[in-house]
Design an enzyme around this catalytic site. Structure first.
Site, short mmCIF file in Angstrom:
data_model
loop_
_atom_site.label_atom_id
_atom_site.label_comp_id
_atom_site.label_asym_id
_atom_site.label_seq_id
_atom_site.Cartn_x
_atom_site.Cartn_y
_atom_site.Cartn_z
N LYS A 335 3.39 -54.46 10.94
CA LYS A 335 1.98 -54.23 11.25
C LYS A 335 1.77 -53.02 12.15
CE LYS A 335 -2.35 -55.25 11.02
NZ LYS A 335 -3.03 -54.90 9.76
N VAL A 336 2.62 -52.86 13.17
CA VAL A 336 2.46 -51.76 14.10
C VAL A 336 3.56 -50.73 13.84
CG1 VAL A 336 2.45 -51.06 16.52
CG2 VAL A 336 1.45 -53.26 15.84
#
Length: 340
Positions: A335-336
């Site tokens: 996600k990051v």
């Protein structure tokens, strides 16, 4: 079982509703500063889906305000330490997490060199927010699916709203108030024909132009992320400059043709590609008889691409499942993303 990607895409209207209720005071303050000290050039700094949102912001800024917009490669700022002459200009950063070091450092340096710094970030209290003079929270809430949907739509919505305040465009501001309902309608469009056509697809092109090119870029990324399809986005103006050589019998093309000056050329290109034997999926409003997929109209043409990507996301989540994949867990992705 419904995927997180689909759930979050369907909740996009809630993020836009929250923006309409909460963000105007901040946006009016930023817009007032931009009018008092008008920049000659605006810069955008972003990656991935956020960079596609920045493309939409750039197009609208140039079209509505006449301010040229440049996308800055972060390595020029952080690694090369280039002596950019940005005093009096404005830099906009777009991010979901606001954590990538190169993004944060770029805005910190641009601000130090005299640029007005503005971030649009979904995560609260991020390093990016701290690095900028102004920050606009996207208010999309926590996004669990790796594939961004509601945060992307929230970025487009916030971009259009800020530009409307900057321009003091009452027509666009009023149209924006109907965007949540437009998103709900767009999510109900039947794009099952695209799932049928692309279920066994390995490669395709996504075509757009103008503000719609940002949507084509985002759609191509989502095809790659969630369905492992080698999808590439092109402006309709560029297809004849080389990519045309790839198009043969049954080659799939998704063409976004919302309202606007670019629409006629996109419809013409779709017809030409059909004559070549390509498998064309033309997404257009219901007054375009040749369409294969229907696009919902917003109350202002500048907002049409936001509704277009909403319809696409619902289809993309369904396509991934039809291909036996989990759209919430794309291979090799997290996600990051932290880039230095």
């Amino acid at each position: 079982m419904t995927s997180k990607m689909l759930e979050e895409a369907l909740s996009s209207f809630e993020a836009v509703q929250a923006q309409l209720q909460q963000l105007d005071p901040q946006m009016i303050e930023i817009a007032g500063r931009l009018r008092r000290q008008p920049p000659q050039v605006a810069m955008t700094v972003a990656r991935g889906s956020s960079d596609h949102a920045a493309s939409y912001f750039a197009y609208l800024t140039m079209q509505q305000l006449g301010v040229p917009v440049a996308s800055l490669p972060m390595s020029v700022v952080t690694m090369q330490q280039a002596p950019l002459k940005v005093s009096g200009q404005v830099a906009f950063a777009f991010s979901q997490s606001g954590q990538s070091p190169d993004l944060v450092n770029s805005l910190r340096l641009l601000r130090k060199r005299g640029a007005l710094s503005v971030s649009m970030v979904n995560a609260a209290d991020s390093p990016l927010e701290a690095a900028c003079e102004f920050s606009v929270p996207l208010l999309a809430g926590t996004e669990s699916s790796v594939a961004a949907t509601k945060s992307f739509i929230a970025t487009l919505s916030a971009s259009a709203r800020l530009i409307a305040h900057w321009k003091e465009d009452s027509e666009l501001l009023e149209a924006h108030n109907a965007l949540p309902e437009g998103l709900r309608e767009a999510a109900k469009q039947d794009w099952s024909a695209a799932i049928d056509a692309l279920r066994d697809c390995e490669r395709l092109m996504v075509i757009g132009r103008g503000a719609g090119f940002a949507i084509a870029q985002e759609a191509a990324l989502k095809f790659k992320e969630t369905s492992a399809i080698q999808a590439e986005a092109f402006s309709s103006a560029e297809v004849r400059h080389g990519p045309m050589a790839l198009i043969d019998e049954h080659y799939p093309l998704l063409v976004f043709a919302p309202r606007g000056a670019e629409q006629a050329g996109l419809i013409s290109l779709a017809a030409e590609m059909r004559q070549r034997g390509a498998r064309v999926l033309l997404a257009a409003p219901d007054d375009v008889s040749e369409r294969d997929l229907t696009l919902t109209r917003a109350e202002h043409p500048a907002l049409d691409p936001i509704l277009a990507i909403q319809s696409f996301y619902v289809m993309a989540a369904g396509l991934a499942v039809a291909r036996g994949m989990d759209p919430d867990q794309p291979r090799h992705l997290s996600k990051v993303t932290r880039t230095h």
